[in-house]
Scaffold this motif. Structure first.
Motif, PDB file in Angstrom:
ATOM      1  N   ARG A 142     -37.539   6.759  10.087  1.00  0.00           N
ATOM      2  CA  ARG A 142     -37.793   7.775   9.049  1.00  0.00           C
ATOM      3  C   ARG A 142     -39.202   7.752   8.587  1.00  0.00           C
ATOM      4  N   VAL A 152     -40.428  19.209  21.485  1.00  0.00           N
ATOM      5  CA  VAL A 152     -39.793  18.046  20.877  1.00  0.00           C
ATOM      6  C   VAL A 152     -38.298  18.284  20.757  1.00  0.00           C
ATOM      7  N   LYS A 153     -37.532  17.289  21.157  1.00  0.00           N
ATOM      8  CA  LYS A 153     -36.086  17.372  20.968  1.00  0.00           C
ATOM      9  C   LYS A 153     -35.750  16.699  19.641  1.00  0.00           C
ATOM     10  N   GLN A 154     -34.879  17.307  18.917  1.00  0.00           N
ATOM     11  CA  GLN A 154     -34.475  16.742  17.631  1.00  0.00           C
ATOM     12  C   GLN A 154     -33.050  16.229  17.739  1.00  0.00           C
ATOM     13  N   GLY A 155     -32.813  15.140  17.038  1.00  0.00           N
ATOM     14  CA  GLY A 155     -31.476  14.561  17.059  1.00  0.00           C
ATOM     15  C   GLY A 155     -31.255  13.686  15.843  1.00  0.00           C
ATOM     16  N   ARG A 156     -30.094  13.079  15.800  1.00  0.00           N
ATOM     17  CA  ARG A 156     -29.739  12.253  14.659  1.00  0.00           C
ATOM     18  C   ARG A 156     -28.917  11.069  15.159  1.00  0.00           C
TER      19      ARG A 156
END
Length: 150
Positions: free
Chosen positions: A150, A127-131
């Motif tokens: 969210r 899984v790639k995490q980002g914001r």
């Protein structure tokens, strides 16, 4: 057999060897190399023992999966599996299609391109995490998107 039998001390193993010897002696006239009985066998033909190691490929497809085969369908499936294992299926298929030479070349080109375009499965990187940054009001479209994620 005599040498092996003379090294044994366990009575059970000795009995098994004697049973095996008896079996071989009674069936000796029916034990032969098939290549000696067939006229003009292929030069690179192997003994039947070569099939024993390969029977899993066919038996897994044909048995214990809730399938039923007619004699003709079973033979056809074995021929397909054999062609796949021997890497001759494509050539046999293309040769048995009654097409013109030009159409035959087009089909070969298409199948060659299809094999080139086939990609192998790549390992997952997880899984790639980002914001998503919000430089505005929470009621804006991007603000609503952030709330829904969210």
């Amino acid at each position: 057999m005599d040498t092996y039998e003379s090294t044994l001390e366990d009575p059970k193993k000795l009995e098994k060897v004697k049973d095996f010897r008896t079996y071989i002696q009674h069936n000796w006239d029916r034990i032969f190399d098939w290549r000696e009985k067939v006229g003009n066998p292929p030069k690179d033909a192997r003994g039947l023992g070569a099939m024993e190691s390969n029977q899993r490929h066919i038996s897994f497809r044909m048995k214990k999966r809730g399938m039923h085969w007619s004699p003709e369908g079973g033979e056809a499936m074995v021929k397909v599996k054999q062609g796949i294992l021997n890497q001759t299926l494509r050539a046999v298929y293309l040769n048995h299609q009654h097409r013109s030479k030009r159409k035959q070349r087009d089909v070969k080109k298409t199948t060659r391109l299809a094999s080139l375009l086939h990609q192998t499965t790549r390992p997952s990187i997880g899984v790639k995490q980002g914001r998503i940054s919000l430089y505005g009001a929470h009621s804006s479209a991007i603000g609503q998107l952030i709330k829904s994620l969210r």
